[in-house]
Design a protein around this motif. Structure first.
Motif, PDB file in Angstrom:
ATOM      1  N   ASN A  56       1.724  -5.596  -6.252  1.00  0.00           N
ATOM      2  CA  ASN A  56       1.531  -6.043  -4.863  1.00  0.00           C
ATOM      3  C   ASN A  56       2.162  -7.397  -4.586  1.00  0.00           C
ATOM      4  O   ASN A  56       2.481  -7.715  -3.439  1.00  0.00           O
ATOM      5  CB  ASN A  56       0.038  -6.106  -4.535  1.00  0.00           C
ATOM      6  N   ASP A  68      -3.569  -2.420  -1.642  1.00  0.00           N
ATOM      7  CA  ASP A  68      -3.393  -1.145  -2.349  1.00  0.00           C
ATOM      8  C   ASP A  68      -3.370   0.017  -1.364  1.00  0.00           C
ATOM      9  O   ASP A  68      -2.586   0.960  -1.518  1.00  0.00           O
ATOM     10  CB  ASP A  68      -4.536  -0.937  -3.353  1.00  0.00           C
ATOM     11  N   LEU A  71      -0.077   0.194   0.525  1.00  0.00           N
ATOM     12  CA  LEU A  71       0.957   0.590  -0.425  1.00  0.00           C
ATOM     13  C   LEU A  71       0.891   2.091  -0.692  1.00  0.00           C
ATOM     14  O   LEU A  71       1.923   2.780  -0.732  1.00  0.00           O
ATOM     15  CB  LEU A  71       0.769  -0.193  -1.726  1.00  0.00           C
TER      16      LEU A  71
END
Length: 361
Positions: A56, A68, A71
């Motif tokens: 990250n 997260d 992503l």
């Protein structure tokens, strides 16, 4: 990478891209610039590599590392956009570059750091409005060539429309830039063309107040030149907390960590820490000129602690030990820290990562 981008470019919105190429200082220059843009009210994403502890770290958006959850959603979207041929053949860096591009789709600016080289780098396939060229020196010679001329040529061929050059150690970089500018019809300027005496006063005051090493001052100056080229007014306070972790970062009163891994980085550190002595926590990849690096750092080294790094690219410890013996630098295996010693952790992102895992336990 060009074919993969061509296959999806009609479905992806491209923000204004500022491309960063060079040997050292790309990460911090990009973060200084992205931080100032963010604090000026612009929506911006900064893509940098590699990461130290968590992926990250590579995608910094709206003032923080990507979550997260976001992503994961980008990964799902990219899997749907790309044909299986590209999913199977794109490299790790190429794929993650596309993730960053998708993440920046609703940003005004994307500060995009090249990985290796320039001309054939994954980040070079996207249209950009400006290229920032940090100091160029020898590194990754197996891929880029073993002369400054060849390395500079490979990197500077990535310039599309306009480039701003940071202060360069090698005059050949300026020569190559002028030659390519004529051949490829792009504009090239130096950071000195933008930084006025008033800017210098502000920069010097900020550097003193925030204890910035000299090479970080150069990175800051390049980011300010970029802002001035973009027509964006800056406030030096916008750069507070803009320094990336791992660039002469002080973990404790007696511990500094730096992810540098080449001679140019070693020169900057030796200059910044001149007059002090440190226990160097160190290791090196096989393809790095560790003999030259250790010779440069010798004036500030009291002892070397060789830290274990789990990576097949790491050099055999006996070869590094032989160099240390040549320079009569005391060494031993890294095991524990002593409160009365000053430590410098240096050698690569992997060295800093290995140290942090031990330190944070």
């Amino acid at each position: 990478m060009p074919r993969a981008y061509k296959s999806i470019k009609e479905q992806v919105k491209i923000p204004k891209i500022i491309h960063l190429i060079g040997t050292n200082g790309k990460g911090t220059t990009g973060r200084f610039l992205a931080t100032a843009l963010h604090k000026s009210g612009k929506k911006v994403l900064h893509y940098t590599s590699p990461h130290i502890l968590k992926f990250n770290e590579r995608i910094w958006i709206e003032g923080q590392d990507i979550s997260d959850e976001y992503l994961d959603s980008l990964h799902i979207k990219l899997q749907k956009l790309l044909d299986k041929e590209f999913i199977d053949t794109l490299s790790y860096f190429e794929y993650t570059t596309f993730l960053a591009l998708l993440a920046a789709s609703d940003c005004e600016y994307l500060v995009l750091e090249a990985g290796l080289g320039g001309e054939h780098d994954a980040t070079s396939v996207f249209p950009n409005i400006l290229t920032l060229v940090t100091p160029i020196d020898k590194d990754h010679e197996a891929f880029l060539g073993n002369t400054i001329n060849s390395i500079a040529t490979t990197k500077l061929k990535a310039v599309q429309t306009k480039a701003i050059l940071a202060k360069q150690k090698h005059t050949e970089v300026y020569d190559v830039a002028r030659k390519l500018a004529c051949e490829n019809c792009f504009e090239v300027k130096k950071v000195e063309d933008y930084i006025t005496s008033e800017d210098k006063e502000k920069i010097d005051s900020f550097a003193k107040e925030n204890n910035l090493a000299s090479y970080l001052v150069d990175n800051l100056s390049l980011s300010i030149a970029a802002l001035k080229e973009l027509g964006i007014e800056y406030n030096v306070n916008h750069f507070k907390n803009g320094k990336l972790f791992g660039r002469l970062t002080r973990l404790a009163d007696n511990i500094l960590v730096d992810v540098g891994h080449n001679a140019l980085a070693a020169e900057s550190i030796a200059k910044s820490l001149k007059g002090s002595k440190y226990t160097l926590v160190y290791n090196s990849y096989k393809d790095k000129d560790y003999r030259n690096i250790l010779e440069i750092l010798k004036p500030i080294i009291q002892e070397v602690l060789l830290i274990d790094v789990d990576d097949q690219r790491i050099e055999e410890k006996e070869k590094i030990e032989a160099v240390l013996e040549t320079f009569t630098i005391p060494y031993k295996k890294f095991e524990t820290l002593e409160s009365e010693r000053s430590y410098l952790v240096f050698g690569s992102f992997s060295v800093v990562e290995a140290f942090l895992k031990v330190y944070r336990e």
